[in-house]
Design an enzyme around this catalytic site. Structure first.
Site, PDB file in Angstrom:
ATOM      1  N   PHE A  11     108.572 120.625 -72.386  1.00  0.00           N
ATOM      2  CA  PHE A  11     109.313 120.402 -71.137  1.00  0.00           C
ATOM      3  C   PHE A  11     109.191 118.965 -70.634  1.00  0.00           C
ATOM      4  CE2 PHE A  11     108.532 120.871 -66.368  1.00  0.00           C
ATOM      5  CZ  PHE A  11     109.827 120.541 -66.023  1.00  0.00           C
ATOM      6  N   ILE A  12     107.985 118.528 -70.337  1.00  0.00           N
ATOM      7  CA  ILE A  12     107.801 117.154 -69.864  1.00  0.00           C
ATOM      8  C   ILE A  12     108.007 116.170 -71.004  1.00  0.00           C
ATOM      9  CG2 ILE A  12     106.182 115.502 -68.842  1.00  0.00           C
ATOM     10  CD1 ILE A  12     104.875 117.823 -67.350  1.00  0.00           C
ATOM     11  N   ALA A  80      99.363 120.088 -76.277  1.00  0.00           N
ATOM     12  CA  ALA A  80      98.221 120.852 -75.746  1.00  0.00           C
ATOM     13  C   ALA A  80      98.600 122.316 -75.575  1.00  0.00           C
ATOM     14  CB  ALA A  80      97.785 120.289 -74.393  1.00  0.00           C
ATOM     15  N   TYR A 146      91.166 126.378 -69.831  1.00  0.00           N
ATOM     16  CA  TYR A 146      92.191 125.326 -69.873  1.00  0.00           C
ATOM     17  C   TYR A 146      91.726 124.102 -69.100  1.00  0.00           C
ATOM     18  CZ  TYR A 146      96.423 122.799 -68.507  1.00  0.00           C
ATOM     19  OH  TYR A 146      97.344 121.817 -68.250  1.00  0.00           O
ATOM     20  N   ASN A 175     102.216 119.859 -59.982  1.00  0.00           N
ATOM     21  CA  ASN A 175     103.083 120.905 -60.541  1.00  0.00           C
ATOM     22  C   ASN A 175     104.501 120.400 -60.788  1.00  0.00           C
ATOM     23  OD1 ASN A 175     101.043 122.185 -58.394  1.00  0.00           O
ATOM     24  ND2 ASN A 175     101.225 123.526 -60.166  1.00  0.00           N
ATOM     25  N   VAL A 189     106.920 128.189 -61.877  1.00  0.00           N
ATOM     26  CA  VAL A 189     107.233 129.030 -60.723  1.00  0.00           C
ATOM     27  C   VAL A 189     108.630 128.747 -60.173  1.00  0.00           C
ATOM     28  CG1 VAL A 189     106.035 127.484 -59.083  1.00  0.00           C
ATOM     29  CG2 VAL A 189     106.417 129.876 -58.483  1.00  0.00           C
ATOM     30  N   ILE A 205     105.279 137.350 -56.177  1.00  0.00           N
ATOM     31  CA  ILE A 205     104.312 136.342 -55.734  1.00  0.00           C
ATOM     32  C   ILE A 205     102.907 136.902 -55.917  1.00  0.00           C
ATOM     33  CG2 ILE A 205     103.446 135.053 -53.738  1.00  0.00           C
ATOM     34  CD1 ILE A 205     106.288 135.039 -52.627  1.00  0.00           C
TER      35      ILE A 205
END
Length: 315
Positions: A11-12, A80, A146, A175, A189, A205
């Site tokens: 993603f990043i 990772a 983690y 985040n 989320v 939630i």
């Protein structure tokens, strides 16, 4: 420059690769696709300065040794295991990927004097109630394997800076959310809530929903990551990045759905690893890198929702 991005199909990672290519660098991408996706990087494959996608693992020392013959100036080490619950269920996999894998990357960087930018996480921090936000001096607390593995990786990276003067920087983004984030699993989320909202499903939630998150739009995050690699002033430093604002999970859900009937509170799956308040103080990033977030949460949610609507095959 010649640059390697581990985990670059994630993603990043794909946004970091995009920015590096736009800046004109030659980019190699290493990913075992355990979390990343080939679809994330398809638009880059035929660009002249995108040199190679290597399907492989950072624990494969022979592969890394051959790859580093390309004489990289920078390695952005994003590869990772990133799921908190997975690390609690099977800590060995996370340890091998995030500690031993990082050691292997470090050794190749040392041989070639390649600068390493190590992607850590805000999950290493202990809880905080300071309204000025969490600085890099805030106490750490490895509340999951983690987080523990990331703290171990940070220490190894900084030991190469102090021990060998290898250019190195540790980055701790808060985040991150935005297009290309998966809509299932840990850390997504915003994407999960948006997808469930669009499908008319319940937004679940964990716990009471009072826990807060500092939500950083992914393109702002990618700029931060890239700039940390470019900057000599960042060497030997630990640097946060976030929006400087936090929001409770309850209020985030209300921002995404109009009806509270769509919101449900469920039992937390790992309450022992929850950080109750995550608010980033990014003054150090501003001072060292001249970096500041540009995209507001409202704008970021809108961009993410549009992307999810238009890419049902990728979510």
């Amino acid at each position: 420059m010649n640059i390697l991005v581990t985990g670059g199909a994630g993603f990043i990672g794909r946004w970091v690769v995009k920015r590096l290519l736009e800046d004109g660098h030659n980019v190699w991408l290493l990913d075992n696709l355990s979390n990343g996706r080939k679809e994330n990087i398809e638009e880059f494959l035929y660009m002249n300065n995108f040199k190679e996608f290597i399907y492989g693992d950072i624990k494969n020392r022979e592969l890394l040794s051959n790859l580093y013959k390309n004489k990289f100036e920078i390695c952005y080490h994003l590869g990772a295991s990133i799921n908190v619950q997975d690390s609690l269920d099977d800590p060995e996999i996370t340890f091998k990927n995030d500690v031993i894998g990082t050691f292997h990357v470090l050794e190749e960087c040392r041989k070639c004097n390649t600068k390493i930018v190590f992607m850590s996480t805000c999950m290493v921090y202990d809880k905080a109630n300071d309204e000025k936000g969490i600085t890099e001096l805030h106490p750490t607390k490895p509340a999951s394997p983690y987080a523990g593995s990331k703290i171990s990786g940070e220490s190894m990276v900084l030991s190469y800076w102090y021990g060998y003067k290898l250019p190195a920087v540790v980055i701790r983004p808060f985040n991150t959310y935005g297009p290309f984030q998966k809509t299932g699993g840990e850390g997504g989320v915003v994407a999960i809530f948006i997808k469930n909202h669009l499908e008319g499903k319940t937004l679940n939630i964990y716990g009471d929903g009072m826990q807060t998150r500092d939500l950083l739009y992914v393109e702002d995050c990618a700029k931060f990551v890239v700039e940390a690699g470019y900057s000599e002033k960042a060497n030997g430093k630990i640097i946060n990045a976030g929006s400087g604002r936090d929001i409770s999970i309850n209020n985030l859900a209300k921002l995404i759905v109009q009806s509270e009937k769509q919101i449900k509170h469920v039992q937390h799956i790992h309450p022992q690893s929850e950080i109750e308040k995550l608010l980033c103080n990014y003054v150090k990033a501003k001072d060292l890198l001249g970096w500041e977030p540009k995209v507001s949460l409202k704008e970021g949610i809108k961009k993410t929702e549009e992307w999810i609507k238009n890419h049902p095959d990728l979510i």
